[in-house]
Design an enzyme around this catalytic site. Structure first.
Site, PDB file in Angstrom:
ATOM      1  N   CYS A  45      -1.789  -3.027   6.763  1.00 35.21           N
ATOM      2  CA  CYS A  45      -1.864  -1.747   7.496  1.00 35.21           C
ATOM      3  C   CYS A  45      -3.151  -1.659   8.314  1.00 35.21           C
ATOM      4  CB  CYS A  45      -1.720  -0.554   6.554  1.00 35.21           C
ATOM      5  SG  CYS A  45      -3.063  -0.377   5.377  1.00 35.21           S
ATOM      6  N   CYS A  80       0.855  -1.189   0.000  1.00 38.98           N
ATOM      7  CA  CYS A  80       0.000   0.000   0.000  1.00 38.98           C
ATOM      8  C   CYS A  80       0.888   1.235   0.000  1.00 38.98           C
ATOM      9  CB  CYS A  80      -0.997  -0.010   1.145  1.00 38.98           C
ATOM     10  SG  CYS A  80      -0.452   0.747   2.663  1.00 38.98           S
ATOM     11  N   GLU A  81       0.448   2.224  -0.771  1.00 44.48           N
ATOM     12  CA  GLU A  81       1.308   3.391  -0.948  1.00 44.48           C
ATOM     13  C   GLU A  81       1.296   4.308   0.269  1.00 44.48           C
ATOM     14  OE1 GLU A  81      -0.165   5.257  -4.481  1.00 44.48           O
ATOM     15  OE2 GLU A  81      -1.666   6.430  -3.410  1.00 44.48           O
ATOM     16  N   HIS A  82       0.368   4.073   1.187  1.00 44.50           N
ATOM     17  CA  HIS A  82       0.304   4.947   2.364  1.00 44.50           C
ATOM     18  C   HIS A  82       1.290   4.541   3.442  1.00 44.50           C
ATOM     19  CE1 HIS A  82      -3.908   5.047   0.660  1.00 44.50           C
ATOM     20  NE2 HIS A  82      -3.439   6.259   0.481  1.00 44.50           N
ATOM     21  N   HIS A  83       1.434   3.228   3.631  1.00 45.69           N
ATOM     22  CA  HIS A  83       2.275   2.739   4.726  1.00 45.69           C
ATOM     23  C   HIS A  83       3.431   1.875   4.234  1.00 45.69           C
ATOM     24  CE1 HIS A  83      -1.804   3.396   6.454  1.00 45.69           C
ATOM     25  NE2 HIS A  83      -1.100   3.988   7.402  1.00 45.69           N
ATOM     26  N   GLN A 128      -5.684  -0.362  -3.687  1.00 46.96           N
ATOM     27  CA  GLN A 128      -6.358  -1.504  -4.315  1.00 46.96           C
ATOM     28  C   GLN A 128      -7.287  -1.074  -5.451  1.00 46.96           C
ATOM     29  OE1 GLN A 128      -7.898  -4.397  -1.509  1.00 46.96           O
ATOM     30  NE2 GLN A 128      -9.441  -5.075  -2.984  1.00 46.96           N
ATOM     31  N   HIS A 150      -5.299  -6.154   3.942  1.00 50.20           N
ATOM     32  CA  HIS A 150      -4.290  -5.089   4.067  1.00 50.20           C
ATOM     33  C   HIS A 150      -3.611  -5.148   5.437  1.00 50.20           C
ATOM     34  CE1 HIS A 150      -5.416  -2.445   0.537  1.00 50.20           C
ATOM     35  NE2 HIS A 150      -6.321  -3.409   0.505  1.00 50.20           N
TER      36      HIS A 150
HETATM   37  N1  LIG Z   1      -8.944   3.389  -0.415  1.00 55.37           N
HETATM   38  C1  LIG Z   1      -7.842   2.759   0.013  1.00 55.37           C
HETATM   39  N2  LIG Z   1      -7.331   3.082   1.191  1.00 55.37           N
HETATM   40  C2  LIG Z   1      -6.235   2.429   1.586  1.00 55.37           C
HETATM   41  C3  LIG Z   1      -5.614   1.430   0.857  1.00 55.37           C
HETATM   42  N3  LIG Z   1      -4.547   0.976   1.552  1.00 55.37           N
HETATM   43  C4  LIG Z   1      -4.519   1.688   2.704  1.00 55.37           C
HETATM   44  N4  LIG Z   1      -5.541   2.571   2.733  1.00 55.37           N
HETATM   45  C5  LIG Z   1      -5.974   3.541   3.722  1.00 55.37           C
HETATM   46  O1  LIG Z   1      -5.265   4.748   3.625  1.00 55.37           O
HETATM   47  C6  LIG Z   1      -5.662   5.517   4.736  1.00 55.37           C
HETATM   48  C7  LIG Z   1      -4.562   6.475   5.160  1.00 55.37           C
HETATM   49  O2  LIG Z   1      -5.155   7.252   6.165  1.00 55.37           O
HETATM   50  P1  LIG Z   1      -4.376   8.315   7.062  1.00 55.37           P
HETATM   51  O3  LIG Z   1      -5.327   8.826   8.100  1.00 55.37           O
HETATM   52  O4  LIG Z   1      -3.710   9.308   6.164  1.00 55.37           O
HETATM   53  O5  LIG Z   1      -3.223   7.449   7.705  1.00 55.37           O
HETATM   54  P2  LIG Z   1      -3.217   6.705   9.121  1.00 55.37           P
HETATM   55  O6  LIG Z   1      -3.278   7.694  10.232  1.00 55.37           O
HETATM   56  O7  LIG Z   1      -2.020   5.792   9.124  1.00 55.37           O
HETATM   57  O8  LIG Z   1      -4.578   5.876   9.049  1.00 55.37           O
HETATM   58  P3  LIG Z   1      -5.038   4.574   9.850  1.00 55.37           P
HETATM   59  O9  LIG Z   1      -4.673   3.397   9.004  1.00 55.37           O
HETATM   60  O10 LIG Z   1      -6.531   4.739   9.987  1.00 55.37           O
HETATM   61  O11 LIG Z   1      -4.311   4.556  11.173  1.00 55.37           O
HETATM   62  C8  LIG Z   1      -6.071   4.512   5.797  1.00 55.37           C
HETATM   63  O12 LIG Z   1      -7.457   4.647   6.006  1.00 55.37           O
HETATM   64  C9  LIG Z   1      -5.777   3.148   5.145  1.00 55.37           C
HETATM   65  O13 LIG Z   1      -6.673   2.130   5.543  1.00 55.37           O
HETATM   66  C10 LIG Z   1      -6.191   1.103  -0.399  1.00 55.37           C
HETATM   67  O14 LIG Z   1      -5.720   0.238  -1.140  1.00 55.37           O
HETATM   68  N5  LIG Z   1      -7.309   1.790  -0.768  1.00 55.37           N
HETATM   69 ZN   LIG Z   2      -1.627   1.076   4.214  1.00 58.98          ZN
END
Ligand SMILES: Nc1nc2c(ncn2[C@@H]2O[C@H](COP(=O)(O)OP(=O)(O)OP(=O)(O)O)[C@@H](O)[C@H]2O)c(=O)[nH]1
Ligand SMILES: [Zn+2]
Length: 238
Positions: A195, A124-127, A165, A193
Site C-alpha cells: 500500500c 494490511c487491514e487498511h487497504h 505490522q 507494504h
Molecule cells: N502503523 C501502521 N500503518 C499502516 C500499516 N499498514 C498500512 N498502514 C497505514 O495506514 C494508513 C491509513 O491511512 P489513511 O489516511 O486512513 O488512508 P489512505 O488515504 O489510503 O493513506 P495513504 O496510504 O497515505 O494514501 C496509511 O498511512 C498506511 O501507510 C501497518 O501495518 N501499520
Molecule cells: Zn495498507
C-alpha cells in the site's frame, strides 16, 4: 544458545523511508484478533463457510471497475479470489493450542533460542493489500522449549489475517509468552507494504521494522543487543 533460520527505548518501530511519516502504533484495544482466548472460540472453519457471498462481492467489484464479469477470462475469477482470500485469512480459524500440538519439551535449557528469517505474507487491514517480509523470533526459556517449527507456525497464524505490522509483531511475542512463560521474548518484523509501494505515497524500497520485547529482552540491554547482533549476523553457509 540455539539459532535456526527459516527460509521460511527497547521497542523500536520505524520505517526506513525518511519521507514516510512515522505512524503512531494503532490502538491496542483488545479485539478478537488480539485475545488468544477469543480466537480459539471462533468456531467456523473456512470449509464450512459458504463462499457465495464473497464471490458475489467480487463479481460486483469487477462490474464496478468497468469490467465484464461474464467475459471468459473472468468467469472463474470470483471463485478464485474468494478461495485466495479464504487462504490469506485462514489464521482466524486456528488456535494456538492446536498449532503447538503439545510440542513443548522440558529441556532445562536457559540460553537464547532464535529462529531467524521466517518469511511472512500478510494483508494490511487498511487497504487489504499485501505486506511481506521476515520475522525474527527469539526467547530465553525458563526450562521449557517449544518445537522450532511452532515459532514459524505462530508467525504464520497471525500473518494470515488482516493486520497492522505492529499488532502482528506483538501478537507473536504474546503467544510465545503465553505458551512457554519464558524469561523473555523478542520479535522483530521487517516488511515491505504494497500500500506504500503500488499506490498512495508510492515509495518502493521503503521497509518498516517493528519489534516487541518482553521480560529480559526489555529489561536487560545486553540481552537485547545480543539478539539484535544475531539477527544482523550473516550466516556463513549461504
Ligand atoms: N502503523 C501502521 N500503518 C499502516 C500499516 N499498514 C498500512 N498502514 C497505514 O495506514 C494508513 C491509513 O491511512 P489513511 O489516511 O486512513 O488512508 P489512505 O488515504 O489510503 O493513506 P495513504 O496510504 O497515505 O494514501 C496509511 O498511512 C498506511 O501507510 C501497518 O501495518 N501499520
Ligand atoms: Zn495498507
Amino acid at each position: 544458545m540455539t539459532i535456526a533460520s527459516s527460509n521460511g527505548s527497547p521497542s523500536l518501530s520505524y520505517s526506513s523511508d525518511k519521507d514516510a511519516k512515522e505512524h503512531q502504533p494503532l490502538s491496542s484495544r483488545p479485539d478478537r484478533s488480539t485475545t488468544h482466548g477469543a480466537e480459539s472460540k471462533i468456531s467456523h472453519p473456512s470449509s464450512d463457510v459458504s463462499n457465495e457471498a464473497l464471490m458475489n462481492s467480487v463479481q460486483t467489484m469487477l462490474a464496478e471497475l468497468g469490467e465484464d464479469p461474464e467475459r471468459e477470462g473472468l468467469l472463474k475469477t470470483p471463485k478464485r479470489v474468494a478461495e485466495a482470500m479464504r487462504f490469506l485469512t485462514n489464521g482466524y480459524h486456528q488456535s494456538l493450542e492446536d498449532l503447538v500440538n503439545g510440542a513443548i519439551f522440558d529441556e532445562g535449557h536457559d540460553e537464547m533460542v532464535l529462529v531467524r528469517d521466517i518469511n511472512l505474507f500478510s494483508l494490511c487491514e487498511h487497504h487489504m493489500l499485501p505486506f511481506m517480509g521476515k520475522a525474527h523470533v527469539a526467547y530465553i526459556p525458563n526450562q521449557k522449549v517449544v518445537g522450532l517449527s511452532k515459532l514459524a507456525r505462530i508467525v504464520e497464524m497471525y500473518s494470515r489475517r488482516l493486520q497492522v505490522q505492529e499488532r502482528l509483531t506483538r501478537q507473536v511475542a504474546e503467544a510465545i509468552q503465553e505458551i512457554l512463560d519464558p524469561q523473555g521474548v523478542a520479535v522483530v518484523v521487517e516488511a515491505n507494504h504494497m500500500c506504500m509501494v503500488m499506490r498512495g505515497v508510492q515509495k518502493p524500497g521503503s521497509w518498516t521494522v517493528t519489534s516487541s520485547m518482553v521480560g529480559v529482552f526489555k529489561e536487560d540491554q545486553k540481552v537485547r543487543e545480543e539478539f539484535l547482533n544475531l539477527i544482523r549476523h550473516q550466516p556463513s553457509f549461504f
